[in-house]
Design a protein around this motif. Sequence first.
Motif, PDB file in Angstrom:
ATOM      1  N   HIS A  90       2.371  -8.903  12.279  1.00  0.00           N
ATOM      2  CA  HIS A  90       2.980  -8.426  11.255  1.00  0.00           C
ATOM      3  C   HIS A  90       3.878  -7.197  12.085  1.00  0.00           C
ATOM      4  O   HIS A  90       3.820  -6.892  12.927  1.00  0.00           O
ATOM      5  CB  HIS A  90       1.815  -7.307  10.511  1.00  0.00           C
ATOM      6  N   GLU A  94       1.431  -0.803   8.008  1.00  0.00           N
ATOM      7  CA  GLU A  94       0.978  -0.684   6.765  1.00  0.00           C
ATOM      8  C   GLU A  94       0.532  -2.293   6.332  1.00  0.00           C
ATOM      9  O   GLU A  94      -0.291  -2.706   5.627  1.00  0.00           O
ATOM     10  CB  GLU A  94       2.049  -0.034   5.742  1.00  0.00           C
ATOM     11  N   ASP A  95       1.518  -3.172   6.373  1.00  0.00           N
ATOM     12  CA  ASP A  95       1.145  -4.402   6.059  1.00  0.00           C
ATOM     13  C   ASP A  95      -0.112  -5.276   6.783  1.00  0.00           C
ATOM     14  O   ASP A  95      -0.763  -5.811   6.152  1.00  0.00           O
ATOM     15  CB  ASP A  95       2.577  -5.453   6.307  1.00  0.00           C
ATOM     16  N   CYS A  97      -2.731  -3.468   7.889  1.00  0.00           N
ATOM     17  CA  CYS A  97      -4.012  -3.003   7.301  1.00  0.00           C
ATOM     18  C   CYS A  97      -4.146  -3.568   6.008  1.00  0.00           C
ATOM     19  O   CYS A  97      -5.398  -3.845   5.385  1.00  0.00           O
ATOM     20  CB  CYS A  97      -3.751  -1.545   7.203  1.00  0.00           C
ATOM     21  N   LYS A  98      -3.056  -3.868   5.297  1.00  0.00           N
ATOM     22  CA  LYS A  98      -3.336  -4.281   3.729  1.00  0.00           C
ATOM     23  C   LYS A  98      -3.767  -5.824   3.782  1.00  0.00           C
ATOM     24  O   LYS A  98      -4.748  -6.252   3.233  1.00  0.00           O
ATOM     25  CB  LYS A  98      -1.989  -4.322   2.964  1.00  0.00           C
ATOM     26  N   ASP A  99      -3.174  -6.482   4.614  1.00  0.00           N
ATOM     27  CA  ASP A  99      -3.445  -7.912   4.716  1.00  0.00           C
ATOM     28  C   ASP A  99      -4.952  -8.285   5.381  1.00  0.00           C
ATOM     29  O   ASP A  99      -5.815  -9.024   5.058  1.00  0.00           O
ATOM     30  CB  ASP A  99      -2.623  -8.753   5.545  1.00  0.00           C
ATOM     31  N   GLY A 102      -7.390  -4.951   3.370  1.00  0.00           N
ATOM     32  CA  GLY A 102      -7.257  -4.748   2.086  1.00  0.00           C
ATOM     33  C   GLY A 102      -6.905  -3.256   1.862  1.00  0.00           C
ATOM     34  O   GLY A 102      -7.222  -2.762   0.685  1.00  0.00           O
ATOM     35  N   PHE A 103      -6.383  -2.492   2.624  1.00  0.00           N
ATOM     36  CA  PHE A 103      -6.214  -1.162   2.584  1.00  0.00           C
ATOM     37  C   PHE A 103      -4.625  -0.737   1.813  1.00  0.00           C
ATOM     38  O   PHE A 103      -3.760  -1.614   2.034  1.00  0.00           O
ATOM     39  CB  PHE A 103      -6.222  -0.406   3.993  1.00  0.00           C
ATOM     40  N   GLU A 104      -4.613   0.206   0.868  1.00  0.00           N
ATOM     41  CA  GLU A 104      -3.704   0.548   0.327  1.00  0.00           C
ATOM     42  C   GLU A 104      -2.754   1.320   1.426  1.00  0.00           C
ATOM     43  O   GLU A 104      -3.311   1.561   2.361  1.00  0.00           O
ATOM     44  CB  GLU A 104      -3.682   1.233  -0.989  1.00  0.00           C
ATOM     45  N   ARG A 105      -1.537   1.605   1.155  1.00  0.00           N
ATOM     46  CA  ARG A 105      -0.703   2.105   2.151  1.00  0.00           C
ATOM     47  C   ARG A 105      -1.116   3.326   2.653  1.00  0.00           C
ATOM     48  O   ARG A 105      -0.911   3.712   3.958  1.00  0.00           O
ATOM     49  CB  ARG A 105       0.875   2.411   1.706  1.00  0.00           C
ATOM     50  N   HIS A 107      -4.393   5.167   2.823  1.00  0.00           N
ATOM     51  CA  HIS A 107      -5.732   5.017   3.197  1.00  0.00           C
ATOM     52  C   HIS A 107      -5.913   4.952   4.460  1.00  0.00           C
ATOM     53  O   HIS A 107      -6.602   5.607   5.202  1.00  0.00           O
ATOM     54  CB  HIS A 107      -6.525   3.756   2.679  1.00  0.00           C
TER      55      HIS A 107
END
Length: 318
Positions: A90, A94-95, A97-99, A102-105, A107
């Motif tokens: 990545h 942020e990307d 953690c989301k992928d 499943g965290f929002e930006r 969190h």
Amino acid sequence: MAKPSSRRKKATSAAEINSKSLSNSANEDISVEENPTTATITVSAVEVEELTDEEQSDRLLLERKVERAFFEAGKALAELRDRRLYRSTHSTFEDYCKDRFGFERRHPYRLIEAAGVVDNLIKMCPNWTQNQIEDDPATVHSDQLQILPTSEGQVRPMTKLEPQQQQEVWLKAVKLAGGKVPTGKIVKDVVQRIMERTQVPNTYQVGEVCQILTKDNPELRGKRGCWGIVARVNDFSCTVKSWDGEYTIALQHLKSYDYLPAECQQMREICDRVNRVYSSELEESVQKFLESLGKLNRAYLTGLEEKVLSLLEAEIAN
């Protein structure tokens, strides 16, 4: 004529007798139901099984793991971010953690900040509380354990305080909670009292991102929904840098977005980029696009917004 009358009397008499009989029967039933002294209650004794010493140790160890889960997550996320261990898959933390999680930006940053606060609170107790619980929990009694936060929400109100203030807040919150882990609301109330005690009228910080509120202020017409970055903190106002210049705004016309430090840094970069482009004399349609960036309610650009802004930057650079 007397005979029919006699029949009606007899019929009425029989009805009255039946009615009285039913009424008495009903009263008898009610009196039985409403008299609790006639009821018999059977109570069965339940034997509580005590834990063995080994089970007690296992319980203590597992409880501590649950309590420290968000703390360990924050520490791990900080290392992943600082060492950029996400770079092979990545481009941004942020990307990743989301992928991956499943965290929002926001969190992961909240967990990282929370872990920092817990690290500070741990300093208030002897070293054995950090290691001995996991190494040999049987040697630690429950009343000896330091009371630490068990969720990120309990820590969030303290993240902007100085380390000494964080410790003061936590000790008072634990006391108010009767020696147990306090709720996030209790912690927030204690933080508010400390802020009032210090008599600081302006709690904004340089670099903080705020929303500009235009209600009842004609001087801010056209700035509704815009964001600004605090450049200077005054007694009862802030000088904020917006996408098209600087403004000094009273506190009642500002509302913090409560962004994390990393998000504030991202907004400062966006502000500088938009400001450089906006100062150029571009077409009205382009200016409208830049205006829309000045009203973002998120701390990042979408992929398309990034491409368009980069194109404009390249255009004015030529």
